[in-house]
Write a protein that holds these residues in place. Structure first.
Motif, short mmCIF file in Angstrom:
data_model
loop_
_atom_site.label_atom_id
_atom_site.label_comp_id
_atom_site.label_asym_id
_atom_site.label_seq_id
_atom_site.Cartn_x
_atom_site.Cartn_y
_atom_site.Cartn_z
N ALA A 73 -16.48 84.74 17.73
CA ALA A 73 -15.49 85.78 17.44
C ALA A 73 -15.00 86.48 18.71
CB ALA A 73 -16.07 86.81 16.48
N ALA A 74 -15.89 86.60 19.67
CA ALA A 74 -15.52 87.35 20.87
C ALA A 74 -14.49 86.63 21.73
CB ALA A 74 -16.77 87.66 21.70
N VAL A 75 -14.33 85.33 21.51
CA VAL A 75 -13.34 84.61 22.32
C VAL A 75 -12.27 83.97 21.44
CG1 VAL A 75 -14.87 84.13 24.25
CG2 VAL A 75 -14.81 82.55 22.33
N SER A 126 -9.19 87.68 18.56
CA SER A 126 -9.79 88.73 19.37
C SER A 126 -9.21 88.65 20.78
CB SER A 126 -11.32 88.55 19.42
OG SER A 126 -11.91 89.61 20.14
N SER A 127 -7.89 88.67 20.84
CA SER A 127 -7.22 88.46 22.11
C SER A 127 -7.57 89.53 23.14
CB SER A 127 -5.70 88.42 21.92
OG SER A 127 -5.27 89.64 21.33
N ALA A 128 -8.01 90.66 22.65
CA ALA A 128 -8.41 91.69 23.60
C ALA A 128 -9.63 91.26 24.39
CB ALA A 128 -8.71 92.99 22.86
N TRP A 129 -10.36 90.29 23.84
CA TRP A 129 -11.60 89.88 24.49
C TRP A 129 -11.41 88.64 25.35
CZ3 TRP A 129 -15.60 93.02 24.43
CH2 TRP A 129 -15.57 94.04 23.48
N PRO A 155 -8.91 87.15 27.02
CA PRO A 155 -8.34 87.21 28.36
C PRO A 155 -9.26 87.95 29.32
CG PRO A 155 -6.76 87.85 26.70
CD PRO A 155 -8.09 87.81 26.03
N GLY A 156 -9.91 88.91 28.80
CA GLY A 156 -10.81 89.67 29.66
C GLY A 156 -11.92 88.81 30.21
N TRP A 157 -12.50 87.98 29.32
CA TRP A 157 -13.54 87.09 29.80
C TRP A 157 -13.01 86.19 30.89
CZ3 TRP A 157 -18.43 87.65 29.36
CH2 TRP A 157 -18.98 88.29 28.25
#
Lengths: 278, 216
Positions: free
Chosen positions: A242-244, A248-251, A253-255
């Motif tokens: 779920a985190a990627v 969960s686009s907020a996550w 790109p950050g990764w």
């Protein structure tokens, strides 16, 4: 009790030197650690407080039955060990005497104890201090009592059977508290216990059965060795992605921006590549 | 071999896609710092089988207060903590509930005067929830970590290092039981490869005590 004591305890029968392990590798580079051994002493003769001498020097004084010393670093070599009733040494007649040799890197415990027939003697045990897996501990039982062959049970189930004086048995088990007892071999006749034994994680727990069955003073003494821990094999702390996920686009790109993704993927791919070739 | 190359290319492409996709978070931190690994002074001679010096010989569980809650205010992380061990396969146990963190109870506790206290938490769950430890992604050097304990004062750490490693290359220093005191926070990290069991990397953050005097 002095903090340093040379190694060897010996039996009055004299000249039987004990070799406590393989000789150190001749190629080993010199260092402070490599010419030493770790030695402990256990006193399992009931009713006699003793002084321990090594090569004529007092090592332990007022050493009480049922006690175990911490491992001490000793220079590798040969030690003439004498055990006197407290206050009788060093010029009197030792109760026990024996020469023990310890090699570089050895870990050993010397036990002053009763033989199966009740005769005092000295026995040297090699201590296994090799690593154990995460969550495990090494449980060792040593029979140093004036008693016949025994079984050691945990939770009522025999784990070590037919153990005779002065032998030992050992197993790597799940860490935790064990409800243990000692029975006459092949029977349900309890000789010692039950007793709670804490098998510490990443450590060695050595239980001594000592004393005399005839004198009805059989007991347990426990010794601990630390520093045998291993790390867990892995940490699996993820779920369904779920985190990627796209949701969960907020996550995601950050990764990626963190730089770790590409780098780790590259490492993984490279290792897979290496694995194929290897 | 072709498969491996394909995998490598795919991984890189995916990484680039992530970079190019959606709102960019330029403020997200990359790995930084280095976790202390050296043995503490006076500890260098310790060998297996040797008793730790002085009071350290007591069982860790006796002298250490268990952690109850971990907070990283800068990223809004706030999780209950429960003690965990290892699974039958030898992996570290991670609490099923992604809102709960696990403390590796065989190692040092937070506030211990030596060694690495390890807290772990899920990045996300099997049911699609983000884990409380997902917030670790945004932690930066200098961020404060507070660990509240049962029966003892809270201990405060400051983040000094972050590293992202393949899962089977966790740094052994993360689980060391001697040496300088640190708090190690671990969760999962991309790449996410379902065919290989999910996430294939770990994010490891190291924090050092703000005030050594706070350690018992």
């Amino acid at each position: 009790m002095r903090s340093r004591f040379p190694v060897a305890l010996a039996a009055s029968t004299g000249a039987c030197a004990l070799a406590l392990g393989a000789a150190a590798p001749a190629m080993a580079a010199p260092s402070a650690e490599q010419d030493t051994a770790m030695v402990s002493v256990v006193h399992g003769i009931p009713g006699m407080t003793v002084d321990v001498y090594a090569n004529g020097d007092e090592l332990l004084s007022g050493f009480e039955p049922g006690t175990v010393t911490e491992p001490q670093s000793l220079k590798a070599g040969s030690y003439d060990i004498q055990i006197f009733e407290a206050g009788q040494g060093p010029d009197g007649k030792p109760a026990l005497e024996k020469t023990v040799e310890v090699g570089e890197g050895d870990a050993a415990t010397v036990a002053a104890h009763l033989g199966a027939d009740g005769t005092p003697q000295l026995t040297a045990f090699a201590d296994d201090v090799s690593k154990v897996d995460a969550g495990k501990g090494r449980l060792t039982v040593r029979h140093i009592a004036a008693a016949p062959a025994v079984d050691v049970r945990a939770g009522g189930q025999p784990v070590f059977t037919g153990l005779t004086n002065p032998d030992e048995d050992s197993a790597v088990v799940d860490a935790g508290t064990v409800d243990a007892d000692v029975v006459l071999a092949g029977t349900d006749t309890v000789a010692i216990g039950p007793a709670e034994v804490n098998v510490a994680e990443g450590a060695g727990t050595v239980v001594y059965a000592w004393g005399s069955a005839e004198d009805k003073n059989l007991a347990l003494a426990t010794q601990k060795f630390s520093g045998m821990d291993s790390m867990p094999k892995a940490v699996h702390a993820g779920g369904d992605g779920a985190a990627v996920s796209a949701n969960s686009s907020a996550w995601a790109p950050g990764w990626a921006a963190a730089g770790g993704v590409v780098a780790v993927a590259g490492v993984l791919a490279a290792r897979r590549f290496a694995g194929k070739r290897g | 071999m072709a498969v491996a190359v394909l995998a490598a290319v795919t991984a890189v492409v995916l990484g680039v896609l992530w970079l190019a996709q959606g709102p960019q978070r330029d403020d997200s931190p990359a790995d930084f710092g280095a976790a202390p690994t050296a043995a503490a002074p006076g500890d260098a001679g310790r060998t297996p089988g040797t008793a730790p010096p002085s009071s350290a010989a007591e069982p860790a569980a006796v002298r250490q207060a268990a952690p109850a809650r971990v907070l990283v205010p800068g990223v809004g992380l706030d999780a209950q903590v429960e003690g965990v061990g290892v699974t039958p396969r030898g992996d570290m146990t991670v609490p099923d509930d992604p809102a709960v963190a696990g403390w590796y109870r065989y190692g040092p506790a937070p506030g211990s005067p030596e060694g690495s206290a390890v807290l772990v938490g899920h990045l996300d769950s099997e049911t699609g929830d983000l884990g409380e430890f997902a917030a670790l992604r945004d932690v930066r050097a200098g961020d404060t970590v507070e660990v509240r304990r049962d029966g003892a004062e809270p201990v405060v750490y400051r983040v000094t290092a972050r590293t992202t490693v393949p899962k089977d290359e966790l740094p052994p220093s993360a689980f060391r039981r001697t040496g300088p005191p640190v708090l190690t926070l671990i969760t999962c990290a991309p790449p996410f490869e379902p065919e290989r069991g999910g996430y294939t990397a770990n994010l490891v953050l190291t924090a050092e005590p703000v005030d050594a005097l706070q350690a018992p």
